[in-house]
Design a protein around this motif. Structure first.
Motif, PDB file in Angstrom:
ATOM      1  N   HIS A  12      66.204  57.548 -10.077  1.00 27.42           N
ATOM      2  CA  HIS A  12      65.420  57.536 -11.219  1.00 27.42           C
ATOM      3  C   HIS A  12      65.462  56.074 -11.842  1.00 27.42           C
ATOM      4  N   CYS A  13      64.401  55.736 -12.790  1.00 27.44           N
ATOM      5  CA  CYS A  13      64.303  54.532 -13.330  1.00 27.44           C
ATOM      6  C   CYS A  13      65.680  54.181 -14.043  1.00 27.44           C
ATOM      7  N   TYR A  47      63.581  45.155 -12.321  1.00 25.43           N
ATOM      8  CA  TYR A  47      62.181  45.551 -11.705  1.00 25.43           C
ATOM      9  C   TYR A  47      62.230  45.391 -10.117  1.00 25.43           C
ATOM     10  N   ALA A  72      63.975  48.307  -8.419  1.00 26.78           N
ATOM     11  CA  ALA A  72      63.077  49.472  -8.465  1.00 26.78           C
ATOM     12  C   ALA A  72      62.127  49.417  -7.458  1.00 26.78           C
ATOM     13  N   MET A  95      60.126  57.345  -9.496  1.00 23.64           N
ATOM     14  CA  MET A  95      59.958  56.013 -10.222  1.00 23.64           C
ATOM     15  C   MET A  95      58.470  55.628 -10.384  1.00 23.64           C
ATOM     16  N   PRO A 148      56.695  50.961 -10.183  1.00 27.29           N
ATOM     17  CA  PRO A 148      57.736  51.857 -10.584  1.00 27.29           C
ATOM     18  C   PRO A 148      58.143  51.157 -11.864  1.00 27.29           C
ATOM     19  N   CYS A 149      58.835  52.516 -12.731  1.00 24.80           N
ATOM     20  CA  CYS A 149      59.229  52.039 -13.910  1.00 24.80           C
ATOM     21  C   CYS A 149      58.595  51.318 -14.874  1.00 24.80           C
ATOM     22  N   GLN A 177      59.755  51.105 -18.767  1.00 26.14           N
ATOM     23  CA  GLN A 177      61.269  50.562 -18.646  1.00 26.14           C
ATOM     24  C   GLN A 177      61.243  49.075 -18.701  1.00 26.14           C
TER      25      GLN A 177
END
Length: 229
Positions: free
Chosen positions: A192-193, A199, A202, A214, A222-223, A226
């Motif tokens: 999970h993020c 970054y 991720a 993600m 991804p993410c 976040q």
């Protein structure tokens, strides 16, 4: 009841023929085995008496009586017939042996001549093929020499323009930095993020690790919330 007729056709090689019945349009079949003396061949026009019998659904002459032959004639014909067959029995063996050798020798000679002709053609084909190969090889060498003469001496390395060289160095540096960063990450089961610290981490997990969650919209980034992407 006996019928009367004459021999109309007789095939000595196959041993059968046909009888023309007196007063009838249709002829009747006969075989030499049904004659009283098989060694004396039937003659065309010979008078016969016979019975017509059914043989497997077909009519034929049987119990044949040779009207034109008396006992003395019959004996003479038998003697002539035996002498003839004895001669025929000796003749083919002698002639076949001689002519068989002649045919064999002629056949071998023909095969030898044909084989020699084929070998000559093959040798000519090989020589022609080799000559063409040498000709085209010489043309290719001459063409190569002319190209070298027209180009002259070329440098081993052609330098790039200054801007292009800087761009290549930048791309190489970015790839090297990415490789260095990736070497610091490893798949350790995180999915999970909220478990990512950067970054770059991720991105590494999304591209290299299984079962990650993600990239909800499947756009390869991804993410996004976040890390503000």
């Amino acid at each position: 009841m006996f019928s009367e007729g004459k021999v109309k056709i007789y095939n000595a090689d196959r041993g059968f023929g046909f009888i023309q019945i007196d007063g009838e349009k249709k002829d009747v079949f006969f075989h030499i085995k049904d004659f009283p003396n098989k060694n004396t061949p039937p003659e065309i026009g010979e008078n016969l008496k016979f019975r017509i019998v059914d043989d497997s659904g077909k009519f034929k002459a049987d119990n044949i009586v040779r009207v034109d032959f008396s006992d003395s004639n019959q004996v003479a014909m038998n003697v002539i017939h035996q002498e003839y067959h004895q001669y025929r029995a000796r003749e083919p063996k002698e002639s076949k042996g001689y002519w068989g050798k002649v045919i064999t020798i002629v056949g071998l000679a023909i095969i030898a001549v044909l084989g020699f002709k084929v070998y000559e053609k093959y040798q000519f084909y090989q020589a022609s093929k080799q000559s063409k190969f040498e000709y085209f090889k010489e043309i290719q060498l001459k063409a190569t020499e002319k190209i070298k003469e027209s180009l002259g001496s070329l440098p081993d390395v052609v330098p790039l323009p200054q801007k292009e060289e800087r761009r290549v160095q930048t791309i190489y540096s970015d790839r090297q930095n990415t490789a260095d960063v990736n070497q610091s990450f490893s798949c350790d089961g995180r999915q999970h993020c909220s478990q990512m610290h950067s970054y770059e981490e991720a991105v590494y997990f999304l591209r290299n690790c299984p079962n990650v969650k993600m990239d909800g919209n499947h756009d390869g980034v991804p993410c996004e919330r976040q890390f503000g992407r």
